[in-house]
Design a protein around this motif. Structure first.
Motif, PDB file in Angstrom:
ATOM      1  N   ARG A 163       0.841  -1.205   0.000  1.00 24.30           N
ATOM      2  CA  ARG A 163       0.000   0.000   0.000  1.00 24.30           C
ATOM      3  C   ARG A 163       0.874   1.252   0.000  1.00 24.30           C
ATOM      4  O   ARG A 163       0.599   2.219  -0.715  1.00 24.30           O
ATOM      5  CB  ARG A 163      -0.911  -0.013   1.220  1.00 24.30           C
ATOM      6  CG  ARG A 163      -1.902   1.148   1.282  1.00 24.30           C
ATOM      7  CD  ARG A 163      -2.620   1.153   2.617  1.00 24.30           C
ATOM      8  NE  ARG A 163      -1.669   1.289   3.708  1.00 24.30           N
ATOM      9  CZ  ARG A 163      -1.705   0.550   4.824  1.00 24.30           C
ATOM     10  NH1 ARG A 163      -2.608  -0.395   4.979  1.00 24.30           N
ATOM     11  NH2 ARG A 163      -0.800   0.753   5.782  1.00 24.30           N
ATOM     12  N   TYR A 220      -8.988  -5.998   3.481  1.00 26.81           N
ATOM     13  CA  TYR A 220      -8.340  -4.863   2.822  1.00 26.81           C
ATOM     14  C   TYR A 220      -9.089  -4.469   1.559  1.00 26.81           C
ATOM     15  O   TYR A 220      -9.364  -3.280   1.319  1.00 26.81           O
ATOM     16  CB  TYR A 220      -6.884  -5.204   2.486  1.00 26.81           C
ATOM     17  CG  TYR A 220      -6.237  -4.179   1.581  1.00 26.81           C
ATOM     18  CD1 TYR A 220      -5.741  -2.985   2.098  1.00 26.81           C
ATOM     19  CD2 TYR A 220      -6.169  -4.382   0.213  1.00 26.81           C
ATOM     20  CE1 TYR A 220      -5.177  -2.025   1.267  1.00 26.81           C
ATOM     21  CE2 TYR A 220      -5.615  -3.447  -0.627  1.00 26.81           C
ATOM     22  CZ  TYR A 220      -5.118  -2.260  -0.091  1.00 26.81           C
ATOM     23  OH  TYR A 220      -4.578  -1.316  -0.918  1.00 26.81           O
ATOM     24  N   GLN A 234     -11.053  -0.992   0.554  1.00 27.17           N
ATOM     25  CA  GLN A 234     -10.637  -0.300  -0.671  1.00 27.17           C
ATOM     26  C   GLN A 234     -11.786  -0.201  -1.681  1.00 27.17           C
ATOM     27  O   GLN A 234     -11.694   0.531  -2.645  1.00 27.17           O
ATOM     28  CB  GLN A 234      -9.474  -1.100  -1.283  1.00 27.17           C
ATOM     29  CG  GLN A 234      -8.881  -0.532  -2.542  1.00 27.17           C
ATOM     30  CD  GLN A 234      -7.746  -1.386  -3.056  1.00 27.17           C
ATOM     31  OE1 GLN A 234      -6.595  -1.049  -2.875  1.00 27.17           O
ATOM     32  NE2 GLN A 234      -8.051  -2.503  -3.711  1.00 27.17           N
ATOM     33  N   ASP A 253      -4.637  -4.712  -6.229  1.00 24.28           N
ATOM     34  CA  ASP A 253      -5.813  -5.040  -7.035  1.00 24.28           C
ATOM     35  C   ASP A 253      -6.190  -6.507  -7.022  1.00 24.28           C
ATOM     36  O   ASP A 253      -7.339  -6.844  -7.324  1.00 24.28           O
ATOM     37  CB  ASP A 253      -5.581  -4.590  -8.481  1.00 24.28           C
ATOM     38  CG  ASP A 253      -5.370  -3.089  -8.570  1.00 24.28           C
ATOM     39  OD1 ASP A 253      -6.352  -2.344  -8.436  1.00 24.28           O
ATOM     40  OD2 ASP A 253      -4.206  -2.677  -8.745  1.00 24.28           O
ATOM     41  N   GLY A 278     -11.389  -5.513  -5.390  1.00 23.61           N
ATOM     42  CA  GLY A 278     -10.237  -6.409  -5.435  1.00 23.61           C
ATOM     43  C   GLY A 278     -10.677  -7.782  -5.888  1.00 23.61           C
ATOM     44  O   GLY A 278     -11.849  -8.148  -5.759  1.00 23.61           O
ATOM     45  N   ARG A 324      -2.282   0.984  -3.682  1.00 21.09           N
ATOM     46  CA  ARG A 324      -3.403   0.058  -3.732  1.00 21.09           C
ATOM     47  C   ARG A 324      -2.891  -1.334  -4.106  1.00 21.09           C
ATOM     48  O   ARG A 324      -1.768  -1.493  -4.605  1.00 21.09           O
ATOM     49  CB  ARG A 324      -4.460   0.501  -4.742  1.00 21.09           C
ATOM     50  CG  ARG A 324      -3.978   0.539  -6.197  1.00 21.09           C
ATOM     51  CD  ARG A 324      -5.066   1.008  -7.147  1.00 21.09           C
ATOM     52  NE  ARG A 324      -6.152   0.038  -7.278  1.00 21.09           N
ATOM     53  CZ  ARG A 324      -7.384   0.223  -6.780  1.00 21.09           C
ATOM     54  NH1 ARG A 324      -7.670   1.327  -6.111  1.00 21.09           N
ATOM     55  NH2 ARG A 324      -8.320  -0.690  -6.957  1.00 21.09           N
TER      56      ARG A 324
END
Length: 254
Positions: free
Chosen positions: A76, A129, A133, A83, A136, A81
């Motif tokens: 991070r 996570y 976000q 993915d 993902g 980020r």
């Protein structure tokens, strides 16, 4: 298809993992070669990405929550980020692979914990996570022997067998995928399974011939034969695909 996507590949320095990392880079992504063996991960990252920083090494233990959380924090901070995650590691103890009658209960439980438990823990930490976000993709590696009974006859006259731990683990991976997909489907987190047939890795010619009798035109696969399906599941082309199991086996399981 994976332009600038940051994808973590556990077991990324292995036979299949390294090919997955190469496919990610070839499709414009950034491959994180995540492996317990950092030296091997660094060599793979150099081979796959060269000096482009399209492949980086990360020491990661899929059975250690602290290691997983630290890995996420590092990525991070580096990229802003993450993915995708490919659960591809293949942890096992020194007694793994014995014939059914020889498997000790403690070994069975340890191998289940290392492999299926490791996939659970990695999925749990990364899913949280990804949900925060708001997006993902996770691809869990199972096997044809997660969806069908073993064909023991292909192992006749060889020192190999199809381990009972493997069958229990890989079938568990398929349903673990569905559980996580259902739990997180409203959070933008996609979770799918890739179930390959056997991958050629120096097996005896007699075994390869026996195996091929159940297949179409190829028989045992090369690791590269799996990358098309993998890239699809990680890409935006599969944005509405979740909870599914994609089998790639040249017809072996039919």
């Amino acid at each position: 298809m994976l332009e600038d996507k940051v994808i973590v590949v556990t077991g990324g320095a292995g036979l299949i993992g390294s090919r997955f990392c190469q496919a990610i880079v070839d499709q414009g992504g950034i491959a994180v070669v995540a492996d317990l063996n950092l030296e091997a991960a660094e060599k793979t990252a150099q081979t796959v990405g060269g000096d482009t920083r399209r492949a980086i090494a990360l020491k990661l233990d899929i059975t250690d929550k602290v290691s997983l959380e630290a890995g996420i924090a590092t990525l991070r901070d580096s990229f802003g980020r993450i993915d995708g995650l490919i659960n591809n590691a293949y942890p096992r103890n020194k007694n793994y692979g014995r014939r059914l009658e020889e498997v000790e209960y403690a070994d069975f439980c340890e191998n289940m914990s290392l492999h299926l438990g490791g996939y659970f823990l990695t999925s749990q930490v990364f899913s949280a996570y990804f949900a925060a976000q708001k997006g993902g993709a996770i691809v869990n590696m199972s096997s044809i022997y997660g969806v069908m009974a073993p064909r023991f006859e292909v192992y006749d006259n060889t020192p190999m067998t199809m381990p009972v731990e493997y069958a229990a683990i890989k079938s568990g991976v398929v349903h673990l995928t569905r559980y996580f997909a259902q739990y997180y489907k409203a959070s933008g987190v996609r979770v799918n399974t890739l179930s390959p047939g056997g991958v050629e890795d120096g097996q005896a010619p007699s075994f390869l011939a026996a195996y091929a009798q159940f297949c179409g035109t190829k028989g045992m696969l090369d690791a590269d034969d799996l990358t098309g399906g993998l890239v699809f599941l990680l890409s935006d082309h599969a944005r509405y695909v979740t909870g599914q199991n994609l089998v790639i086996d040249d017809g072996f399981s039919l």
